[in-house]
Motif scaffolding. Structure first.
Motif, PDB file in Angstrom:
ATOM      1  N   THR A 215       8.309   2.843   3.678  1.00  0.00           N
ATOM      2  CA  THR A 215       8.842   3.025   2.325  1.00  0.00           C
ATOM      3  C   THR A 215      10.314   2.651   2.272  1.00  0.00           C
ATOM      4  OG1 THR A 215       7.273   4.830   1.965  1.00  0.00           O
ATOM      5  CG2 THR A 215       9.133   4.680   0.462  1.00  0.00           C
ATOM      6  N   MET A 216      11.088   3.067   3.273  1.00  0.00           N
ATOM      7  CA  MET A 216      12.499   2.721   3.329  1.00  0.00           C
ATOM      8  C   MET A 216      12.693   1.207   3.360  1.00  0.00           C
ATOM      9  SD  MET A 216      15.314   3.611   6.287  1.00  0.00           S
ATOM     10  CE  MET A 216      15.494   5.332   5.880  1.00  0.00           C
ATOM     11  N   LEU A 281      10.239   8.401  -7.399  1.00  0.00           N
ATOM     12  CA  LEU A 281      11.311   7.430  -7.598  1.00  0.00           C
ATOM     13  C   LEU A 281      10.797   6.007  -7.437  1.00  0.00           C
ATOM     14  CD1 LEU A 281      14.307   9.187  -5.807  1.00  0.00           C
ATOM     15  CD2 LEU A 281      13.963   8.858  -8.255  1.00  0.00           C
ATOM     16  N   GLY A 282       9.880   5.787  -6.479  1.00  0.00           N
ATOM     17  CA  GLY A 282       9.295   4.458  -6.339  1.00  0.00           C
ATOM     18  C   GLY A 282       8.540   4.037  -7.587  1.00  0.00           C
ATOM     19  N   LEU A 283       7.755   4.962  -8.154  1.00  0.00           N
ATOM     20  CA  LEU A 283       7.050   4.660  -9.395  1.00  0.00           C
ATOM     21  C   LEU A 283       8.036   4.407 -10.541  1.00  0.00           C
ATOM     22  CD1 LEU A 283       4.086   7.205  -9.356  1.00  0.00           C
ATOM     23  CD2 LEU A 283       3.980   4.736  -8.997  1.00  0.00           C
ATOM     24  N   ILE A 379       3.831   0.563  -5.625  1.00  0.00           N
ATOM     25  CA  ILE A 379       2.679   0.883  -4.765  1.00  0.00           C
ATOM     26  C   ILE A 379       3.085   1.839  -3.645  1.00  0.00           C
ATOM     27  CG2 ILE A 379       1.091  -0.108  -3.072  1.00  0.00           C
ATOM     28  CD1 ILE A 379       0.952  -2.592  -4.896  1.00  0.00           C
ATOM     29  N   MET A 380       4.255   1.615  -3.043  1.00  0.00           N
ATOM     30  CA  MET A 380       4.719   2.516  -1.987  1.00  0.00           C
ATOM     31  C   MET A 380       4.977   3.909  -2.545  1.00  0.00           C
ATOM     32  SD  MET A 380       4.458   0.972   0.793  1.00  0.00           S
ATOM     33  CE  MET A 380       4.993   2.454   1.631  1.00  0.00           C
ATOM     34  N   GLY A 381       5.539   3.981  -3.763  1.00  0.00           N
ATOM     35  CA  GLY A 381       5.750   5.291  -4.370  1.00  0.00           C
ATOM     36  C   GLY A 381       4.432   6.015  -4.605  1.00  0.00           C
ATOM     37  N   LEU A 382       3.445   5.305  -5.114  1.00  0.00           N
ATOM     38  CA  LEU A 382       2.129   5.905  -5.336  1.00  0.00           C
ATOM     39  C   LEU A 382       1.497   6.336  -4.016  1.00  0.00           C
ATOM     40  CD1 LEU A 382      -0.136   6.601  -7.322  1.00  0.00           C
ATOM     41  CD2 LEU A 382      -0.998   4.259  -7.030  1.00  0.00           C
TER      42      LEU A 382
END
Length: 388
Positions: A215-216, A281-283, A379-382
C-alpha cells in the motif's frame, strides 16, 4: 506532552524539513542552473534509488550508531551536499561537477531519516499517541518544501551560492541539535546486538506488514506523480495559465499539510482503526482524483477547488499514520529497522513511478496515466478495508 516528546519531536520535524529543503533545492533551482527536464528526472531517480537502498541499511545504522546519532549523520550528508553545490556556485571546478556527489549525499540522507525518526519517537511516545506525533513530524516535508520554493529562489537572485550555503548552515545546526539530545534522551542503539540489522525478515513473516508495504508503494507513487505532473496536466490538458495552474497545485499542497495533522488526530481517537483509516484514505484519493483528471474539458473553478482540496488532504495526509502503524506492528525495539525495510519499497516506487507515468502519459495521455494510478490507489484502499 511529555518532556521527552517536547524535546525530540521538534528536532525530528526539523530533520525532515532540512532533508526536504536539500532535495527541493536542486529541483526548485534547476531552471536557473540550466538543468533540463530530462537531466533533472535522471538526477531525481538516482537520488530516490540511493534513498531506497540506504533506508534498508537504517536498521544496521541505528544499531551501530544510535537513532539520534543517525539523524545527525543525515544532517551531515545534507550539509556536505549543499557545500558541494556552494563551492561550484562560487566558480570552483568545472561546470556542474557537484550535481552527482550532491545527489548521492542527498540520497544517503533521504533514506534513513524517517527510520531514524521513527525509532526516536517510538521510544518516547505512548502507543495511542503515535499516529498524531508521527503525523506532526511528517509536516516537516511540507515545511521544507514551502521554504525551499519561496525562499531559495529569492536568495539565488542575490548570489548563486547563497541558497545552498543557507541550507548547509541550517543542516549543521539541526545536526548539532540531534547530537545534543543524546545526553538527555539516550540515542543508544535500540536493537540488541544479537538481532538482525535488516527489517526484511519481519516484512516477509507478517501478512499485514506485507500489505501495508505494498500500500505504501502505491500511495507513494501516486503522491509523487501528483506532485510532479499535476502542474503539467493543468497547463497542457486544461489549458490553464501557468499562474492559475500553480495556484491550484499550491492549494493541493496546503491541503496536504492540513491532512497530515487531521488524520493523525483522527487516528489517535479511541476506537479508530488505523488500518481502516488508511484504507478509507486510499478510496478518498481515488474518488476525488478520478473525476478531477477525467473531467471532460476544463473543470469549473468550484470543482477544481473541491477536488484538489480532497486529493491533497488525502494523498499527502496518510504518511504519518502509515509510519505509526508499521512502527506499532514492529514494536519499539525494531521500529527503525522495519520502517526502513518498508521504505525500501516505497522509495523504489518514488524512483520508478515518474518514469513509468511519463512513458504512459506520452503514449496515452496524462489523463489515462492518472486514471490507472488513481484506480490502483482506490483498489489498495479497498483491499485494506476488506482485509482488516
Amino acid at each position: 506532552m511529555s518532556s521527552a516528546i517536547a524535546r525530540t519531536l521538534p528536532a525530528m520535524t526539523a530533520v525532515q524539513a532540512l532533508v526536504a529543503m536539500g532535495t527541493f533545492a536542486l529541483s526548485v533551482l534547476a531552471p536557473q542552473l540550466g538543468v533540463d527536464v530530462q537531466s533533472l528526472g535522471l538526477l531525481g531517480s538516482v537520488m530516490f534509488g540511493i534513498g531506497a537502498l540506504s533506508s534498508m541499511m537504517a536498521g544496521w545504522a541505528i544499531r551501530r550508531f544510535g537513532d539520534l546519532q543517525l539523524a545527525g549523520l543525515c544532517m551531515a550528508a545534507v550539509m556536505l551536499a549543499m557545500l558541494c553545490l556552494t563551492v561550484e556556485a562560487l566558480g570552483v571546478g568545472p561546470a556542474r561537477w557537484s550535481f552527482w556527489p550532491a545527489v548521492f549525499l542527498l540520497g544517503l540522507s533521504f533514506g534513513p531519516e524517517t527510520p531514524a525518526s521513527a525509532s526516536v519517537l517510538s521510544r518516547v511516545t505512548p502507543l495511542a499517541r503515535r499516529p498524531w506525533i508521527f503525523s506532526v513530524r511528517q509536516t516537516g516535508n511540507q515545511i521544507g518544501a514551502i521554504f525551499a520554493s519561496l525562499l531559495l529562489p529569492l536568495l539565488l537572485v542575490q548570489h548563486a551560492a547563497w541558497p545552498f550555503a543557507l541550507v548547509a548552515v541550517l543542516a549543521l545546526a539541526v545536526g548539532a541539535w540531534c547530537l545534543g539530545l543524546v545526553r538527555s534522551d539516550g540515542g543508544a542503539p535500540v536493537a540488541p546486538l544479537s538481532s538482525g540489522a535488516s527489517g526484511l525478515p519481519e516484512l516477509v513473516a507478517s501478512p499485514m506488514l506485507r500489505l501495508l508495504t505494498l500500500t505504501m508503494l502505491v500511495y507513494m507513487s501516486t503522491q509523487v506523480c501528483l506532485n510532479f505532473f499535476a502542474m503539467s496536466h493543468a497547463v497542457r490538458h486544461w489549458q490553464l495559465p501557468v499562474p492559475v495552474a500553480a495556484s491550484w497545485v499550491a492549494l493541493m499542497q496546503a491541503a496536504g499539510l492540513v491532512g497530515r495533522l487531521l488524520w493523525g488526530r483522527v487516528a489517535q481517537r479511541p476506537g479508530v482503526s488505523t488500518v481502516r483509516l488508511l484504507g478509507g484514505l486510499g478510496l478518498m484519493i481515488g474518488a476525488a482524483g478520478l473525476p478531477l483528471f477525467l473531467w471532460p474539458g476544463t473543470p469549473p473553478p468550484a470543482a477544481l477547488a473541491l477536488l484538489f482540496a480532497v486529493v491533497g488532504i488525502s494523498a499527502s495526509g496518510w504518511n504519518g499514520v502509515m509510519v505509526a502503524e508499521i512502527s506499532r506492528i514492529a514494536g519499539s525495539m525494531r521500529a527503525g529497522a522495519v520502517t526502513g525495510a518498508a521504505l525500501l519499497f516505497g522509495y523504489a516506487g518514488i524512483a520508478i513511478a515518474p518514469l513509468a507515468f511519463a512513458a504512459m502519459g506520452s503514449a496515452a495521455g496524462t489523463d489515462t496515466a492518472f486514471a490507472v494510478l488513481l484506480g490502483m490507489t482506490g483498489i489498495m484502499g479497498l483491499t485494506l478495508l476488506l482485509r482488516h
